[in-house]
Scaffold this motif. Structure first.
Motif, PDB file in Angstrom:
ATOM      1  N   UNK A   1       0.816  -1.228   0.000  1.00  0.00           N
ATOM      2  CA  UNK A   1       0.000   0.000   0.000  1.00  0.00           C
ATOM      3  C   UNK A   1       0.843   1.268   0.000  1.00  0.00           C
ATOM      4  N   UNK A   2       2.093   1.158  -0.398  1.00  0.00           N
ATOM      5  CA  UNK A   2       3.027   2.279  -0.527  1.00  0.00           C
ATOM      6  C   UNK A   2       3.240   3.019   0.788  1.00  0.00           C
ATOM      7  N   UNK A   3       3.786   2.292   1.762  1.00  0.00           N
ATOM      8  CA  UNK A   3       4.200   2.936   3.013  1.00  0.00           C
ATOM      9  C   UNK A   3       5.680   2.604   3.225  1.00  0.00           C
ATOM     10  N   UNK A   4       6.563   3.145   2.367  1.00  0.00           N
ATOM     11  CA  UNK A   4       7.973   2.721   2.449  1.00  0.00           C
ATOM     12  C   UNK A   4       8.649   3.101   3.754  1.00  0.00           C
ATOM     13  N   UNK A   5       8.178   4.186   4.400  1.00  0.00           N
ATOM     14  CA  UNK A   5       8.844   4.634   5.627  1.00  0.00           C
ATOM     15  C   UNK A   5       8.682   3.595   6.725  1.00  0.00           C
ATOM     16  N   UNK A   6       7.416   3.116   6.882  1.00  0.00           N
ATOM     17  CA  UNK A   6       7.190   2.085   7.904  1.00  0.00           C
ATOM     18  C   UNK A   6       7.940   0.813   7.568  1.00  0.00           C
ATOM     19  N   UNK A   7       7.971   0.504   6.255  1.00  0.00           N
ATOM     20  CA  UNK A   7       8.674  -0.709   5.817  1.00  0.00           C
ATOM     21  C   UNK A   7      10.136  -0.648   6.214  1.00  0.00           C
ATOM     22  N   UNK A   8      10.749   0.519   5.973  1.00  0.00           N
ATOM     23  CA  UNK A   8      12.167   0.675   6.306  1.00  0.00           C
ATOM     24  C   UNK A   8      12.361   0.567   7.807  1.00  0.00           C
ATOM     25  N   UNK A   9      11.463   1.222   8.568  1.00  0.00           N
ATOM     26  CA  UNK A   9      11.613   1.200  10.035  1.00  0.00           C
ATOM     27  C   UNK A   9      11.536  -0.231  10.556  1.00  0.00           C
ATOM     28  N   UNK A  10      10.579  -1.011  10.028  1.00  0.00           N
ATOM     29  CA  UNK A  10      10.472  -2.412  10.467  1.00  0.00           C
ATOM     30  C   UNK A  10      11.724  -3.180  10.092  1.00  0.00           C
ATOM     31  N   UNK A  11      12.202  -2.913   8.860  1.00  0.00           N
ATOM     32  CA  UNK A  11      13.349  -3.681   8.364  1.00  0.00           C
ATOM     33  C   UNK A  11      14.589  -3.425   9.199  1.00  0.00           C
ATOM     34  N   UNK A  12      14.769  -2.161   9.659  1.00  0.00           N
ATOM     35  CA  UNK A  12      16.014  -1.809  10.327  1.00  0.00           C
ATOM     36  C   UNK A  12      16.002  -2.102  11.823  1.00  0.00           C
ATOM     37  N   UNK A  13      14.864  -2.590  12.348  1.00  0.00           N
ATOM     38  CA  UNK A  13      14.793  -2.874  13.785  1.00  0.00           C
ATOM     39  C   UNK A  13      15.703  -4.033  14.149  1.00  0.00           C
ATOM     40  N   UNK A  14      16.604  -3.811  15.049  1.00  0.00           N
ATOM     41  CA  UNK A  14      17.370  -4.909  15.634  1.00  0.00           C
ATOM     42  C   UNK A  14      18.366  -5.559  14.700  1.00  0.00           C
ATOM     43  N   UNK A  15      19.416  -6.099  15.282  1.00  0.00           N
ATOM     44  CA  UNK A  15      20.442  -6.790  14.524  1.00  0.00           C
ATOM     45  C   UNK A  15      20.147  -8.285  14.505  1.00  0.00           C
ATOM     46  N   UNK A  16      20.406  -8.952  13.369  1.00  0.00           N
ATOM     47  CA  UNK A  16      20.213 -10.407  13.359  1.00  0.00           C
ATOM     48  C   UNK A  16      21.315 -11.092  14.154  1.00  0.00           C
ATOM     49  N   UNK A  17      21.078 -12.319  14.641  1.00  0.00           N
ATOM     50  CA  UNK A  17      22.140 -13.043  15.351  1.00  0.00           C
ATOM     51  C   UNK A  17      23.255 -13.440  14.404  1.00  0.00           C
ATOM     52  N   UNK A  18      24.328 -14.015  14.962  1.00  0.00           N
ATOM     53  CA  UNK A  18      25.539 -14.226  14.195  1.00  0.00           C
ATOM     54  C   UNK A  18      25.395 -15.297  13.125  1.00  0.00           C
ATOM     55  N   UNK A  19      24.332 -16.063  13.143  1.00  0.00           N
ATOM     56  CA  UNK A  19      24.179 -17.144  12.177  1.00  0.00           C
ATOM     57  C   UNK A  19      24.026 -16.616  10.761  1.00  0.00           C
TER      58      UNK A  19
END
Lengths: 150, 133
Positions: free
Chosen positions: B33-51
């Motif tokens: 639905x074209x909400x790139x800002x929220x998409x980016x915010x969700x994507x950048x939350x937290x670091x993945x584990x070392x795997x």
């Protein structure tokens, strides 16, 4: 096409500006020795994360930094066999005369066409901005298809 | 490294992989639905584990969000500055892929992000060996 070149060169310029923070650091293992740590890679605490900047599948630039040295390896695009041979010969010609260039590495890193090695001594003698300008101009020259006579 | 995590309990890694996949789907649902800002915010939350697999799965989700950005300046203006460092790390990962479209987009983001966040942001992404993406 020209705009990606401009963005690519800007990206490399910015990364080099940030990464070229070199200081003198004598060798930790052998006393009275001073070696470029990026070449030896013996101590992980002296190395920064290497950064690979690709413009497309054929052109890329690898920037590896350490505490006292910085290595930049370039892979330039070669459209066909003839250009491949010409580029290889030209870059080999330059690499053989690396002494005159001071910052050039005699052999390119495996998988790349040409490499530069900048040490803290170069940063002390030469201006950092001019060094970066030199490398970016070098890339521009190649990207403008210097060799194409057709 | 993957073996050590498996010894701890294979659910651990699988759990995280599922969480990352859910995050990916959430990102997709925000892009449509074209909400790139929220998409980016969700994507950048937290670091993945070392795997390695978790990192890769996480990267796929972030890449979707990055490719959906049309107006880079606008996004950066509305993005919280705390996300600049993480975004820069993902931009460098995108640049290392070598895929033409990803690299084009990442070069655009890199230029604008450097203007906004400065060289410190680049240097932090170079020096951070603990929180890698």
């Amino acid at each position: 096409m020209a705009s990606t070149l401009r963005l690519y060169l800007t990206c490399i310029r910015n990364t080099l500006e940030a990464a070229m923070c070199l200081q003198n650091f004598p060798c930790q293992e052998v006393e009275r020795h001073n070696k470029p740590e990026v070449e030896l890679k013996t101590s992980p605490e002296l190395l920064l994360n290497p950064v690979l900047i690709c413009r497309n599948e054929a052109e890329k630039c690898l920037i590896e930094t350490s505490i006292n040295s910085l290595r930049i390896s370039l892979k330039v695009k070669q459209a066909d066999e003839l250009e491949n041979i010409l580029a290889k010969k030209f870059l080999r010609f330059l690499s053989m005369r690396a002494e005159a260039f001071q910052v050039l590495r005699r052999k390119p890193v495996q998988g790349y066409d040409i490499s530069f090695l900048i040490t803290n001594y170069h940063c002390e003698e030469l201006q950092k901005q001019k060094l970066i300008d030199f490398i970016v101009q070098f890339m521009e020259m190649h990207s403008l298809k210097y060799f194409r006579r057709t | 490294m993957a073996e050590a995590e498996k010894f701890m309990g294979s659910d651990n890694v699988e759990d995280i992989l599922t969480k990352i996949e859910n995050k990916s789907l959430k990102i997709e649902s925000l892009i449509k639905p074209y909400k790139p800002i929220e998409a980016i915010k969700t994507a950048l939350e937290g670091y993945p584990p070392q795997d390695e697999r978790c990192k890769f799965a996480n990267w796929i989700g972030v890449r979707k969000a990055l490719m959906a950005i049309k107006d880079v300046e606008g996004i950066l203006r509305s993005l919280n500055p705390q996300y600049y460092d993480i975004l820069m790390k993902y931009v460098y990962r995108g640049l290392s892929t070598g895929d033409r479209t990803t690299c084009d987009q990442c070069l655009k983001i890199h230029e604008k992000l450097t203007e906004k966040a400065g060289f410190g942001c680049i240097l932090r992404s170079l020096t951070d060996t603990v929180n890698t993406i």
